[in-house]
Design a protein around this motif. Structure first.
Motif, PDB file in Angstrom:
ATOM      1  N   GLU A 488     -10.269 -14.469 -14.991  1.00 58.63           N
ATOM      2  CA  GLU A 488      -9.950 -14.445 -16.424  1.00 58.63           C
ATOM      3  C   GLU A 488      -9.483 -13.069 -16.888  1.00 58.63           C
ATOM      4  O   GLU A 488      -9.319 -12.845 -18.092  1.00 58.63           O
ATOM      5  N   ALA A 489      -9.263 -12.146 -15.951  1.00 58.79           N
ATOM      6  CA  ALA A 489      -8.713 -10.838 -16.325  1.00 58.79           C
ATOM      7  C   ALA A 489      -7.352 -11.034 -16.982  1.00 58.79           C
ATOM      8  O   ALA A 489      -6.534 -11.835 -16.523  1.00 58.79           O
ATOM      9  N   GLY A 494      -1.431 -11.035 -22.355  1.00 59.51           N
ATOM     10  CA  GLY A 494      -2.403 -12.090 -22.605  1.00 59.51           C
ATOM     11  C   GLY A 494      -2.452 -13.149 -21.526  1.00 59.51           C
ATOM     12  O   GLY A 494      -3.102 -14.186 -21.683  1.00 59.51           O
ATOM     13  N   GLU A 495      -1.806 -12.916 -20.382  1.00 59.69           N
ATOM     14  CA  GLU A 495      -1.789 -13.871 -19.278  1.00 59.69           C
ATOM     15  C   GLU A 495      -3.020 -13.661 -18.387  1.00 59.69           C
ATOM     16  O   GLU A 495      -3.418 -12.527 -18.114  1.00 59.69           O
ATOM     17  N   ASP A 500      -4.940 -19.366  -8.847  1.00 58.13           N
ATOM     18  CA  ASP A 500      -3.793 -19.471  -7.925  1.00 58.13           C
ATOM     19  C   ASP A 500      -3.371 -18.103  -7.409  1.00 58.13           C
ATOM     20  O   ASP A 500      -3.055 -17.946  -6.213  1.00 58.13           O
ATOM     21  N   ARG A 501      -3.330 -17.121  -8.272  1.00 60.82           N
ATOM     22  CA  ARG A 501      -2.957 -15.769  -7.846  1.00 60.82           C
ATOM     23  C   ARG A 501      -4.004 -15.221  -6.868  1.00 60.82           C
ATOM     24  O   ARG A 501      -3.665 -14.560  -5.873  1.00 60.82           O
ATOM     25  N   PHE A 528      -2.944  -5.820 -12.308  1.00 62.18           N
ATOM     26  CA  PHE A 528      -2.517  -6.903 -13.196  1.00 62.18           C
ATOM     27  C   PHE A 528      -2.936  -6.634 -14.639  1.00 62.18           C
ATOM     28  O   PHE A 528      -2.180  -6.893 -15.578  1.00 62.18           O
ATOM     29  N   SER A 529      -4.142  -6.102 -14.804  1.00 63.51           N
ATOM     30  CA  SER A 529      -4.677  -5.881 -16.157  1.00 63.51           C
ATOM     31  C   SER A 529      -4.547  -4.428 -16.599  1.00 63.51           C
ATOM     32  O   SER A 529      -5.228  -4.005 -17.535  1.00 63.51           O
ATOM     33  N   ALA A 530      -3.692  -3.647 -15.935  1.00 64.23           N
ATOM     34  CA  ALA A 530      -3.539  -2.230 -16.293  1.00 64.23           C
ATOM     35  C   ALA A 530      -3.149  -2.088 -17.747  1.00 64.23           C
ATOM     36  O   ALA A 530      -2.311  -2.828 -18.267  1.00 64.23           O
ATOM     37  N   HIS A 531      -3.811  -1.126 -18.429  1.00 66.58           N
ATOM     38  CA  HIS A 531      -3.563  -0.801 -19.830  1.00 66.58           C
ATOM     39  C   HIS A 531      -4.067  -1.876 -20.797  1.00 66.58           C
ATOM     40  O   HIS A 531      -3.860  -1.759 -22.001  1.00 66.58           O
ATOM     41  N   ALA A 532      -4.653  -2.942 -20.274  1.00 65.03           N
ATOM     42  CA  ALA A 532      -5.258  -3.956 -21.144  1.00 65.03           C
ATOM     43  C   ALA A 532      -6.767  -3.758 -21.124  1.00 65.03           C
ATOM     44  O   ALA A 532      -7.346  -3.406 -20.094  1.00 65.03           O
TER      45      ALA A 532
END
Length: 550
Positions: A488-489, A494-495, A500-501, A528-532
């Protein structure tokens, strides 16, 4: 034109100061060329000026950045009157009180024979310097209760009242008693402090002072029947207000006067007619007190935050100490784990257990919620599980016992998902999945299967039943366990990272050792979640059975 006029103010050191306003022009600002140099952050270099024209004092703003305010109203220019409060630069600036000649004579000790015009020369307030001493003390008292006591004592002494109190606005917007004192500077019990409720609530609502010298006469006498029955005859009540700034970086910044409470004094005696100077002094005291109360609250909040940060740091150290070392090497297996809390501490949990006959136990859990409450429940799980694994009970019985213990102690809003596995040297792994994200059994050839057998989450229903399943690992097979913070990262768009990934990364690294698989997963999720912002705790565990590279 009045003989003289003067600004009174408190400088940056807390010292009471005054400045004569000399004709024809009196300039105020930070620059050295001004008649009054004010080294405050909110004051512009050339902030304002006072022009003496036709016997009046005209205050003009000189396009200052944070504005000029008279009695809490932003102005471009205004005619000053006795007792006006001039604020330069909002809360970052400075407040000055304007007085003209006649009032100055009153404040500084007039030779008049009229006792009603003595002004501040009441019960020890014989000159402005003593009032400034109180203001200086207010700026140096960080403890709110001590500050409130000084303000009430000062108001009582200033007005000759018998007692006084402060009511402050609470978070729900209602007023509550915070400090009540008598003329002997002794505290009064606020729980049994009977007084007028009409006056303080009216002052708080309107922001306007109320001074009643005799409750038996004047308009609205019938509204004070209860107060008169208490034996009270005179009341003075002023709002506690300070100026707040909105959009302080803008040239069009707006200031609002926020009322945070009231300062009230009363007496059973008919009050003497308060002079304008004394009323001005009471309102000025309230204004300075409001700002001091605001600062004291900020100080308390900062101290509370500092203590909370210290406690969270200690809690984080304790939680990290309770976790096992992230990497374990056995004769037949290698296991690597990583846990990244969303906050200082988290509700994710992982652990290892050395069992009888050389078997190895491993667990991953995820408590509903984040932060301190989740961390406390995770610690409880760890304690219960450590005790249960010392027994020879079947795995289903162990998990059932943990569930009953949690359900009995839970508030109903706290539960956890949980996975527990036991691996032996022959590659047989018995497990229970209690509502957790299904771990993957990753074969060397890249094929995968999910481990779903078990039951519902732990901690909700004490009678819940659990079943076990057994799988067999071959050399170079891996088990990958994770919490929902992984899948759920979120990216900055917002993806979600998604299952699957995750599965694709595992297939691409099926023949890598456990340590490399974990490193690839961690890098992929963080990239994937960099800066979020991280929205949930993230925990991953990779167990490799008889790795050929070991």
């Amino acid at each position: 034109m009045p003989l003289s006029a003067r600004f009174f103010y408190i400088d940056e050191t807390g010292k009471g100061c005054s400045a004569d306003i000399n004709p024809p022009r009196f300039a105020l600002g930070r620059a050295l060329g001004n008649d009054l140099v004010l080294s405050r952050m909110g004051v512009s270099r050339s902030h304002a000026e006072v022009l003496i024209q036709n016997g009046e004092f005209l205050l003009r703003d000189l396009a200052s950045k944070l504005g000029t305010f008279v009695n809490d109203v932003r102005v471009e220019q205004a005619i000053l009157k006795d007792g006006d409060r001039v604020q330069l630069g909002g809360t970052l600036g400075l407040t000055l009180t304007f007085h003209t000649g006649d009032i100055l004579q009153t404040l500084l000790g007039s030779s008049s024979d009229s006792s009603t015009e003595i002004g501040l020369s009441v019960r020890g307030f014989r000159d402005v310097g003593k009032l400034f001493a109180v203001f200086r003390a207010l700026s140096s008292i960080p403890v709110l209760d001590d500050l409130l006591a000084l303000v009430v004592d000062t108001a009582i002494e200033l007005t000759g009242a018998e007692r006084g109190f402060i009511m402050l606005k609470e978070q729900n917007g209602e007023l509550s008693f915070r400090c009540a004192r008598n003329a002997q500077k002794r505290p009064l019990d606020g729980s049994c402090f009977q007084t007028s409720h009409l006056v303080p609530h009216e002052v708080f609502k309107t922001g306007q002072a109320v001074v009643i010298n005799d409750l038996d006469f004047g308009d609205g006498v019938e509204n004070h029947n209860f107060t008169r029955q208490l034996g009270l005859r005179s009341i003075s009540c002023v709002p506690l207000r300070y100026l707040t700034m909105h959009d302080s970086s803008s040239l069009s910044a707006v200031g609002n006067a926020e009322t945070i409470g009231v300062l009230y004094v009363d007496s059973p005696n008919v009050g003497s007619e308060l002079s304008k100077a004394r009323i001005d002094a009471l309102e000025t005291l309230a204004s300075e007190a409001a700002m001091a109360i605001y600062n004291a609250r900020l100080y308390k909040d900062s101290q509370d935050k500092r203590r909370m940060d210290e406690q969270l740091n200690i809690a984080r150290e304790i939680q990290q100490a309770l976790f096992p070392q992230p990497n374990r090497d056995l004769e037949y297996a290698r296991v690597c784990s990583q846990s990244l809390p969303c906050y200082e501490i988290g509700g994710d949990y992982f652990d290892y257990f050395d069992l009888e006959d050389g078997r190895f136990g491993f667990a991953v859990g995820d408590v509903a919620g984040k932060g301190m409450p989740a961390a406390l429940l995770a610690s409880l799980i760890q304690g219960i599980l450590s005790t249960q694994t010392l027994t020879d009970s079947p795995l289903a019985a162990i998990i059932g016992t943990i569930n009953r213990n949690l359900a009995q102690r839970s508030t109903g809003s706290r539960f956890l998902t949980f996975f527990f596995g036991i691996l032996d040297a022959e590659g047989k792994c018995t497990y229970i999945n209690a509502g957790h994200n299904p771990p993957f059994l990753l074969r060397r050839d890249g094929s995968m299967e999910e481990l779903t057998v078990g039951g519902m989450v732990l901690g909700l229903f004490p009678t819940a039943q659990y079943e076990t399943a057994t799988i067999t690992l071959n050399p170079d097979d891996h088990l990958i366990l994770f919490t929902d913070g992984v899948v759920e990262a979120l990216s900055t768009k917002g993806e979600e990272f998604g299952v699957d990934r995750l599965a694709a990364i595992l297939r691409a690294n099926a023949q890598a050792p456990a340590k490399e698989i974990l490193a690839c997963l961690q890098e992929a999720v963080l990239s994937f979640s960099a800066h979020a912002p991280q929205h949930d705790d993230i925990t991953m565990m990779v167990l490799g059975y008889r790795e050929s590279s070991a």
